[in-house]
Design a protein around this motif. Structure first.
Motif, short mmCIF file in Angstrom:
data_model
loop_
_atom_site.label_atom_id
_atom_site.label_comp_id
_atom_site.label_asym_id
_atom_site.label_seq_id
_atom_site.Cartn_x
_atom_site.Cartn_y
_atom_site.Cartn_z
N LYS A 184 0.81 -1.22 0.00
CA LYS A 184 0.00 0.00 0.00
C LYS A 184 0.84 1.27 0.00
CE LYS A 184 -3.90 -2.07 2.42
NZ LYS A 184 -4.26 -2.44 3.79
N VAL A 185 2.10 1.12 0.31
CA VAL A 185 2.89 2.34 0.49
C VAL A 185 3.71 2.72 -0.74
CG1 VAL A 185 3.06 2.03 2.97
CG2 VAL A 185 4.83 1.07 1.48
N CYS A 226 16.63 0.74 -8.76
CA CYS A 226 16.71 1.38 -7.46
C CYS A 226 15.83 2.63 -7.39
CB CYS A 226 18.19 1.71 -7.26
SG CYS A 226 18.65 2.73 -5.94
N LEU A 227 15.85 3.45 -8.42
CA LEU A 227 15.21 4.77 -8.32
C LEU A 227 14.04 4.97 -9.27
CD1 LEU A 227 18.40 7.03 -8.15
CD2 LEU A 227 16.83 6.52 -6.29
N ARG A 241 5.93 0.81 -10.23
CA ARG A 241 6.00 -0.22 -9.19
C ARG A 241 7.28 -1.02 -9.31
NH1 ARG A 241 1.47 -1.05 -6.35
NH2 ARG A 241 2.20 -3.06 -5.62
N GLU A 242 7.81 -1.33 -8.19
CA GLU A 242 9.00 -2.17 -8.14
C GLU A 242 9.02 -2.78 -6.75
OE1 GLU A 242 10.92 -2.48 -10.87
OE2 GLU A 242 12.11 -4.00 -9.82
N PRO A 243 9.19 -4.11 -6.65
CA PRO A 243 9.18 -4.70 -5.32
C PRO A 243 10.24 -4.05 -4.41
CG PRO A 243 9.16 -6.41 -7.01
CD PRO A 243 9.38 -5.10 -7.71
N ILE A 244 9.85 -3.82 -3.17
CA ILE A 244 10.75 -3.16 -2.22
C ILE A 244 12.07 -3.93 -2.10
CG2 ILE A 244 11.06 -2.64 0.24
CD1 ILE A 244 9.19 -0.70 -0.96
N ASP A 245 11.98 -5.25 -2.06
CA ASP A 245 13.20 -6.03 -1.92
C ASP A 245 14.20 -5.72 -3.03
OD1 ASP A 245 12.71 -7.37 0.42
OD2 ASP A 245 11.95 -9.20 -0.53
N ARG A 246 13.68 -5.57 -4.24
CA ARG A 246 14.59 -5.32 -5.36
C ARG A 246 15.17 -3.92 -5.27
NH1 ARG A 246 13.66 -8.64 -10.69
NH2 ARG A 246 15.89 -8.43 -10.43
N ARG A 247 14.36 -2.96 -4.88
CA ARG A 247 14.89 -1.60 -4.74
C ARG A 247 16.00 -1.56 -3.68
NH1 ARG A 247 12.18 2.28 -7.64
NH2 ARG A 247 9.89 2.20 -7.69
N VAL A 248 15.70 -2.17 -2.54
CA VAL A 248 16.68 -2.13 -1.45
C VAL A 248 17.97 -2.83 -1.87
CG1 VAL A 248 17.18 -2.98 0.86
CG2 VAL A 248 14.96 -2.00 0.35
N GLU A 268 17.82 4.07 -23.72
CA GLU A 268 17.69 5.25 -24.57
C GLU A 268 16.24 5.46 -25.01
OE1 GLU A 268 20.47 6.17 -27.57
OE2 GLU A 268 22.21 5.48 -26.44
N ASP A 269 15.39 4.48 -24.72
CA ASP A 269 13.99 4.61 -25.12
C ASP A 269 13.15 5.18 -23.98
OD1 ASP A 269 14.71 3.50 -27.52
OD2 ASP A 269 14.01 1.48 -27.02
N ARG A 270 11.92 5.49 -24.34
CA ARG A 270 10.98 5.98 -23.34
C ARG A 270 10.50 4.78 -22.53
NH1 ARG A 270 6.90 10.07 -26.00
NH2 ARG A 270 8.90 10.32 -27.06
N ASN A 271 10.90 4.66 -21.30
CA ASN A 271 10.48 3.53 -20.48
C ASN A 271 10.78 3.83 -19.02
OD1 ASN A 271 13.27 3.24 -20.33
ND2 ASN A 271 13.34 1.57 -21.82
N ASN A 272 10.45 2.88 -18.17
CA ASN A 272 10.68 3.06 -16.73
C ASN A 272 10.10 4.38 -16.23
OD1 ASN A 272 12.41 0.63 -16.28
ND2 ASN A 272 13.72 1.68 -17.77
N GLU A 273 8.99 4.79 -16.81
CA GLU A 273 8.33 6.05 -16.46
C GLU A 273 9.26 7.24 -16.60
OE1 GLU A 273 5.87 6.00 -13.03
OE2 GLU A 273 4.63 4.42 -13.91
#
Ligand SMILES: [Zn+2]
Length: 1020
Positions: free
Chosen positions: A547-548, A804-805, A809-816, A967-972
């Motif tokens: 939710k966060v 990381c940044l 959405r990206e699972p917290i575990d993967r970001r950390v 180089e493309d438009r992606n990852n927001e």
């Protein structure tokens, strides 16, 4: 070819003229007779002076006439020591040539400078991407063999780094676009922006290319060494090179963001660049480099400055006939002890200097006496903690982990030859190191591995509240002596627990117990885990309820407040223990890596993470990574300190370590070859441009074989009044690394959106600062990029798009996981992480992937990370140092598939989705691809290279492929072209005095304060 002429070849690569023959390559043992430069180093009397920022000098610069202009008298190069001096003559030649092209600066001025001060040459125009001097070359890597494309011909004006350029026809697909094609669509026109005076659209081909920025130098450094004093701009981090230590540490160990430092904080602020240092103290050397000298000063230890404790180094100056040495950091005149005394010659050089590596080499290692010990040094003890719960057992993770340990300790069973099994040459661990094995679920099981036993004996330790070590003998053994016992045990463990299937691991008690087993010695824990540890003290629960995401609450999940875990991490560091985790989430579930991995991040360890572990695909990778972990250079009980010259001070450290209080030494339970630390500096005064700025890192540690040592690396930068010189000696990789480390360090404090906005602002600040202060005059509509930061904005975009940044959405575990990775990454690994290597293998040249006439592997050129570069029917290797995809277009030729994978494989559906390597076949293509993969594997960071199949329209890994097309438009986030247009627009606004900081919905102050130092001296 005489050695001298070989040297001349090195100093003066005749590559600038088309058709000039290549110089003789260095053989692996080749060590060129280049003089270590800081000979009789004098702060105020130049010994080495100008360095050409153009790394690849032209042959015109190497004329006999110009040699007369050098600082050193030409000496007969032919015999013995003379040869050494001859090399100096060659160096002087190079420098003399620089002068020839300039209005010769007065001698007095040169003498005031220490060295490698670059006088403006040829042009009064500010540095704008055109190398100084009359070479007329628009960029560093031009005119080298094999470099094609828009930068290769000499359309040198407008300057290389400028665009826009005449527009290309619009991309008009004949068929409806796929999502990739949509993402890769051409950038927005510049019209309507302040840049609209320029000519229409940005041509994506003309914007700075990271692949090209790597391929050119990679080819150059096949045949040339990097002399660390003669050239002061290190090779790009992603490029393999052989460094020759001339008194400055190799860029492998140390990279400064600025190799010429402005004298004041204000001057630095005009660049907006950080002043920082990336230190990777135990980095792995390249074949052909001289081993780090190991020096023993007996009971008195290495000579050090009495006032500031700096270790002896090539930049200390001997005075009073050799009776005093003046510290290069604090200028304190120390007495030379009788044991260390040697007289000096008239130039102030110690007569024994050439027998003293500590006075000639940038990186050396000292053995140290007892006062540097905190406990008796012993060989490194490796303790494997093996998760045997149901999840690990069911998914094949337990099998893979046990097999991986056997392979790491004893080599793979296929290659085993029993007659040499006990030969010390087959040891994978250094003599003196020992191993122990523990398994755990709800209970902890220790094993007696004594070599005199028929089989290992298990002791169960059931007390989780107060865990202890149930045996004293046989827990840690020499792996060779107990090979039979260990191998048998590890082979049996999977079946021993196959029927027990306890679902819940008790991780914290196991680590607590393991720590008490290592209390007296220190050591390294290698721990596997396949499920959230929900049993016993320190049990964890599902913190991430989904939710966060994207809210302010998210950042709490990037760190841990768990008192038990925080306490154990600190205790481990104090004991000299570190931990690497191998974490599998077989169902892709949450593991709370923020909490578990905290123990790794604090102790200097590492987390290997296998989200969605699938044994057929991931076992090879697991095995390779266990092996890498135990065989890479590893030290323990480590302390690190970075010292710098008067006038500068350390303002921040970033990395994975424990830091009691600011100003204290950094503490590591363990440290290995892959770990780097970012150090940032601020001014506590004004620097004297007549003196150089010095930096020294000292790592006190115990080697895996049980010796207490200090590894010292030294680096020097010249100082200039203003920042114009600094812009010529910017190390892009170091800048990116320092900025990325600080961004990652902010994640627990700031929300991701603010960090991304601050990165955008930082990029604009740096490029606008250059445009405002240093670029000279250009038409207002042109984006002018600093020569050495041409790819910088693409790297920051890669960071913004990193797992990381990134937005979305990206699972917290993967970001950390990625956050901590960035904090500890060296420059090579980070460069790949921020921009992958993509190699097309469907149209390889016949000779690609094989050795050239000099024995070097011929690598094909990499392509840009954009779907617009993907060809129908194409097959691509996509490697970002963490994952290596093999992407296959749906229309791939059946012949190619057969050549690559073997007979009977003629369509994508015939391929095994989980194969992780290429089979060994006798076809040309197959050999090429295997060679290329091997090359990529040797030039990499901490993670193993195994393939992940990404077949168009079939495999989930296609999403990863799309994500990596940075180089493309992606990852927001924007495409590279749009991003440059955006940055350019804000530079224009800044120049017009109309720039507003990025609106993130917060106040401007919030954005600025995301980087605490946004306006402080070190952050610009
Ligand atoms: Zn000192």
């Amino acid at each position: 070819m005489s050695e001298f002429s070989m040297y001349r070849g090195i100093a003066s690569p005749g590559l600038s003229q088309p058709g000039t023959p290549r110089t003789k390559p260095n053989t692996p043992q080749f060590r060129p007779p280049v003089a270590p430069s800081p000979s009789g180093y004098q702060q105020s009397g130049s010994t080495v002076n100008n360095t050409n920022p153009n790394q690849y000098p032209t042959s015109q610069q190497q004329t006999e006439a110009s040699q007369e202009q050098g600082y050193f008298p030409p000496v007969s190069p032919m015999q013995g020591q003379q040869q050494y001096d001859g090399a100096m003559g060659g160096l002087a030649t190079q420098m003399g040539a620089v002068q020839l092209n300039s209005s010769a600066p007065p001698r007095r001025k040169k003498d005031r400078h220490a060295y490698h001060t670059v006088e403006a040459a040829g042009s009064s125009q500010a540095f704008n991407g055109i190398p100084q001097g009359a070479t007329g070359q628009p960029t560093q890597f031009l005119n080298q063999g094999g470099i094609q494309g828009p930068y290769a011909n000499s359309q040198a004006s407008p300057a290389m780094s400028q665009f826009p350029v005449p527009a290309n026809p619009l991309f008009s697909p004949a068929h409806s676009a796929t999502t990739y094609e949509h993402a890769a669509r051409p950038g927005a026109p510049l019209t309507g922006s302040p840049a609209s005076s320029a000519q229409g659209k940005v041509d994506p081909e003309q914007i700075p290319s990271i692949p090209r920025s790597r391929d050119g130098p990679a080819e150059y450094y096949l045949d040339h060494v990097y002399p660390t004093m003669d050239l002061r701009l290190p090779p790009p981090a992603a490029v393999p090179f052989v460094a020759f230590d001339q008194g400055n540490a190799s860029p492998r160990f140390m990279r400064l963001t600025l190799n010429n430092i402005p004298a004041s904080a204000d001057a630095l602020a005009s660049t907006a660049l950080p002043l920082g240092l990336v230190v990777q103290p135990l980095a792995c050397q390249q074949e052909g480099e001289q081993a780090i000298p190991l020096l023993d000063f007996g009971d008195i230890g290495p000579p050090r400055c009495r006032r500031c404790r700096t270790y002896i180094n090539p930049f200390m100056v001997f005075r009073s006939g050799g009776n005093k040495f003046v510290c290069n950091m604090c200028t304190f005149p120390n007495d030379v002890t009788p044991e260390y005394f040697a007289p000096t010659d008239p130039s102030g050089t110690r007569v024994d200097r050439h027998q003293r590596p500590e006075l000639t080499q940038g990186t050396v290692e000292f053995t140290v006496p007892k006062e540097y010990w905190n406990k008796e040094p012993t060989g490194l003890r490796w303790l494997f903690l093996i998760d045997v719960t149901a999840e690990a057992s069911n998914k094949g993770f337990l099998d893979g982990f046990c097999e991986g340990i056997i392979n790491a300790l004893f080599g793979s069973s296929e290659t085993e030859d029993s007659s040499v099994a006990n030969d010390s040459s087959r040891r994978t661990l250094p003599t003196g190191s020992k191993v122990g094995i523990v398994t755990y679920d709800k209970e902890i099981h220790y094993y007696n591995l004594s070599p005199n036993l028929d089989k290992a004996q298990m002791m169960v330790m059931p007390d989780l509240e107060d865990p202890f070590v149930p045996l004293s003998e046989g827990l840690f053994v020499d792996p060779q002596e107990s090979k039979a016992v260990i191998t048998a045990l590890l082979s049996q463990i999977p079946s021993m627990f196959a029927n027990i299937k306890n679902p819940e691991p008790a991780l914290l008690p196991t680590i607590t117990s393991a720590l008490s087993a290592l209390t007296t010695t220190g050591g390294k824990i290698i721990c596997s885990l396949a499920a959230l540890p929900t049993w016993g003290p320190g049990r964890l629960f599902l913190r991430d309820d989904g939710k966060v995401h994207g809210t302010d609450g998210e950042k709490k999940l990037f760190t841990t407040e768990h008192p038990g875990w925080r306490k154990i991490a600190q205790k481990m560091v104090e004991t000299g223990v570190g931990v690497d985790f191998f974490l599998a989430a077989p169902s892709g579930g949450y593991l709370d890596i923020a909490t578990i991995g905290h123990a790794s991040a604090t102790t200097g360890g590492e987390v290997y993470y296998y989200p969605n572990f699938h044994a057929p695909r991931d076992t090879l990778r697991l095995s390779k990574e266990i092996k890498h972990t135990v065989t890479r250079e590893t030290g323990f009980q480590a302390l690190m300190k970075v010292r710098c010259s008067n006038g500068l001070q350390v303002s921040a450290y970033h990395g994975n370590f424990f830091h009691h209080t600011f100003g204290a030494d950094l503490e590591f339970g363990v440290i290995d070859a892959d770990k780097a630390v970012g150090v940032m500096f601020s001014y506590d005064g004004k620097l004297d441009p007549k003196l150089d700025a010095h930096f020294q890192s000292a790592l006190l540690y115990t080697t895996a074989s049980g010796e207490r040592r200090v590894r010292c690396s030294n680096i020097v930068a010249s100082v200039s009044e203003g920042a114009l010189e600094a812009m010529k000696f910017v190390d892009q990789d170091a800048v990116v690394n320092i900025i990325a480390k600080e961004a990652a360090a902010r994640m627990p404090e700031k929300n991701l959106k603010d960090i991304r906005a601050a990165l955008t602002e930082k990029t604009i600040d740096i490029l606008a600062g250059y445009r405002k202060n240093f670029s000279g005059s250009h038409p207002p509509g042109q984006l002018v990029l600093p020569e050495n930061l041409k790819e910088f904005s693409m790297y920051t975009l890669g960071l913004i798009k990193s797992r990381c940044l990134k937005g979305g959405r990206e699972p917290i575990d993967r970001r950390v996981h990625d956050m901590r990775l960035i904090k500890s990454m060296g420059s090579l690994e980070l460069s790949l992480y921020l921009y992958p290597r993509i190699i097309a293998i469907h149209n390889l040249n016949e000779k690609d992937g094989f050795a050239n006439e000099n024995g070097h592997l011929r690598m094909p050129q990499a392509i840009r990370a954009s779907f617009s570069k993907v060809e129908e029917g194409g097959v691509y290797i996509v490697d970002n140092g963490q994952v290596c995809l093999l992407w296959l277009h749906s229309q791939v030729s059946p012949n190619l598939l057969e050549d690559l994978f073997g007979q009977g494989i003629s369509s994508l559906k015939d391929l095994d989705a989980f194969q992780s390597s290429i089979p060994v076949l006798q076809t040309h293509l197959n050999a090429q691809v295997r060679n290329i993969l091997q090359y990529l594997e040797t030039n990499r960071g901490s993670k193993a290279l195994t393939l992940q199949m990404a077949r168009q329209g079939l495999d989930g890994a296609e999403y990863e492929f799309a994500r990596l097309l940075y180089e493309d438009r992606n990852n927001e986030a924007q495409s590279y072209v749009d991003w440059l247009v955006h940055v350019h627009r804000h530079i224009q606004l800044e120049l017009a005095g109309q720039r507003k900081k990025e609106d993130t919905g917060d106040t401007m102050n919030t954005v600025s304060s995301t980087f605490a130092g946004l306006k402080t001296p070190y952050w610009g």
